[in-house]
Structures are given as structure tokens and as C-alpha cells.
Design an enzyme around this catalytic site. Sequence first.
Site, mmCIF file in Angstrom:
data_model
loop_
_atom_site.group_PDB
_atom_site.id
_atom_site.type_symbol
_atom_site.label_atom_id
_atom_site.label_comp_id
_atom_site.label_asym_id
_atom_site.label_seq_id
_atom_site.Cartn_x
_atom_site.Cartn_y
_atom_site.Cartn_z
ATOM 1 N N LYS A 53 0.823 -1.333 0.006
ATOM 2 C CA LYS A 53 -0.496 0.378 0.403
ATOM 3 C C LYS A 53 0.550 1.355 -0.028
ATOM 4 O O LYS A 53 0.482 2.227 -1.021
ATOM 5 C CB LYS A 53 -1.036 0.209 0.996
ATOM 6 C CG LYS A 53 -2.053 -1.175 1.572
ATOM 7 C CD LYS A 53 -2.806 -1.120 2.427
ATOM 8 C CE LYS A 53 -3.293 -2.474 2.525
ATOM 9 N NZ LYS A 53 -4.196 -2.619 3.792
ATOM 10 N N GLN A 97 -4.878 -1.545 9.695
ATOM 11 C CA GLN A 97 -4.093 -3.249 8.998
ATOM 12 C C GLN A 97 -5.339 -3.860 10.286
ATOM 13 O O GLN A 97 -4.966 -3.834 11.179
ATOM 14 C CB GLN A 97 -3.129 -3.023 9.496
ATOM 15 C CG GLN A 97 -2.656 -3.820 8.385
ATOM 16 C CD GLN A 97 -2.999 -4.464 6.811
ATOM 17 O OE1 GLN A 97 -3.262 -3.304 6.362
ATOM 18 N NE2 GLN A 97 -3.649 -5.066 5.770
ATOM 19 N N ASP A 120 -11.199 3.316 3.659
ATOM 20 C CA ASP A 120 -11.395 1.727 4.157
ATOM 21 C C ASP A 120 -13.524 1.423 3.849
ATOM 22 O O ASP A 120 -14.082 0.518 3.572
ATOM 23 C CB ASP A 120 -10.927 0.932 4.933
ATOM 24 C CG ASP A 120 -9.846 -0.310 4.835
ATOM 25 O OD1 ASP A 120 -9.706 0.111 3.570
ATOM 26 O OD2 ASP A 120 -9.344 -0.037 5.313
#
Length: 288
Positions: A53, A97, A120
Site C-alpha cells: 500500500k 490494518q 476503507d
Amino acid sequence: MQTRIIDGNAIARDLRVGLIRRVAALAAMGVRPGLAVLQVGDHPASRIYVRNKMKACGEAGLYSEHIELPAEADESTLLGRIRILNQDARIHGILVQLPLPAGFSAERVVEALAPAKDVDGFHPTNVGLLTLGNPRFVPCTPLGVMRLIEREEIDVQGRHAVVVGRSNIVGKPMALLLLQRGATVTICNSRTPDLGAMTSQADILVVAAGRPRLVTARMVKPGAVVIDVGITRLADGKLAGDVDFQSVLGTASCITPVPGGVGPMTIAMLLENTVMSAERTSAGRGSP
Ligand code: NAD
């Protein structure tokens, strides 16, 4: 039937080129999209995902921060870091994460994110907006699947879509997006008694179960579109999808491979959500 293999790498690359243009337009206004990735502990797979990422951010011209906390850190430390990032004007997207180490509540952590920076799309506010058909941030993997479907000019309206898996990250938002595009949607889960009876009715079959080679050719309707979200590392080190790819060739009209299908789209969508967040902020629509 000749099965077309959908090249997720090529489509994601294309989308990322488009994003570079949007990043340049923002730069002309003095804005650089910024993403913060919070990682707790040293989960080996997470380390690779985070590295990918950060690399993708750099390539697209985004500012990024990788904030690492030791596994022994307590939840209040993580929540404190999130609160600082929520106020940080350089940061337009914050991602925690997952999975978090034992003892952390992923629910509480996600709820601490400013919904306007939740790239997200996991915050309850963003889940609610998606459910209402007025999405702000859509979870990256199902959004990536929809982009693949658009790019491949696959008709969704009026077709029967079957989603295997009902997670909050993939299955549920996937089903909502297909529903919003006018599909008739069936969602299957591990308790579905005869999975094949369901999947073989699908014009569009999206599999996100995390069970290698769960879906074989006899479970696929001839001519169906098959999207394989699953990724599992097998004992021999190879990656396997949830669909028995070789057996389905010749039955499906098109299929995504693993790797090289949905995976690259997920990262492209994370970049897109972050750029979109920066665009909204610069247009004065970014308040939490
Ligand atoms: P999860 O474990 O949270 O959910 C799996 C779902 O599949 C559950 O709802 C479960 O009920 C269902 N399921 C399991 N076995 C089943 C069976 N035999 N029949 C029907 N349903 C069954 O997993 P997740 O986070 O949704 O991820 C699913 C898969 O997608 C995993 O392989 C994961 O690695 C992969 N994934 C890939 C990407 C990507 O970028 N390509 C992103 C996220 C997840």
C-alpha cells in the site's frame, strides 16, 4: 465456450494512471492526498500488505505515513493516534490494518475513525450510507470488483448475482453494490446447505469464502461471469483462489485469475478513495 480471463493487473494499472492526473490537479491547488496506515504488532501478511500500500501511494504521488505500534501497545494508545490523525490536515485517509492483536476491539477502533477519512469504508456511518444507496466510501475490494465489472462492460441489471460469503469487508458490501445496480442477489454462507444449487443459478458469481477451490465447474452456470475474491496461501507457498480456475475454463464466459484479478484492484481503490477524500476536502465537503 472460450473463457475470457479478466486482467485485473492491466485494469488496475489503467485506473492508477487516471489517478495520477487527479493527483496532479490537486497539486495545482496545493493539495497532496495523504494516507495514514496504522499497524499494530507484526502480523507477517499485514507487513506485506502495508508495504504494498505504501509503495502504491508513492507511485501515485500520494503522501503516506506508516505508523507502527508494538503488539503490547494498549487500545487507548491506538485510539489516541487515531484522534491525532483525525485532526491532521495532511491526512485524508486513515486505515487500520486488520487483524488487530488479541485484546483490541476492531469495532471500537473503527468507530474512532473520522467517517470522512475512513477510506476503507468500515465505519458504521459509511456502512449505513452504503446501505441507504448514498455511499461515501465503499470498501475497496467490492468497489474493485464493481470497477472490473464496469470495465468489462458486464450487464448487471436484471441478472442473478450470487455472492458466496457474507463478511462485512467483502460479501455484504458486494451484495449491496450489485443490488444497487439492479441485480437480483443471493448471499450464501458457510451454513448454506447446497452451495452448488445456488451458485449454478448465477449469471454473475462472486466468491469470497477463503476456501481454496471451493467452486468447481459443475457449480457454475455455462456462460456465467465468475469473480474470484479468495486468496489463500497453500502449504506449497502458492496462492489459490476460491474457484477451481482450470476446471471452470470453458464453462464461464469470463473469470478473474488469482493472483492478478481482484487483488490489484483493491489497492487501486484504496488510492482512489484517498484521492476522492482529498478532492472532497479541497471542495469543502470533507468535514466528519
Ligand atoms: P471471512 O472469513 O471474514 O468470511 C468468509 C465468508 O465465507 C463467511 O461469511 C463464511 O460464512 C463464508 N463461507 C466460508 N466457507 C463457506 C462455504 N463452504 N460455503 C459458503 N460460504 C462459506 O473472509 P473475508 O474477509 O470476506 O475474505 C474472503 C476471502 O477473500 C479470503 O480468501 C480473503 O483472503 C480474500 N480477500 C481478498 C481480498 C483481495 O484484495 N483480493 C481482499 C479481502 C479478502
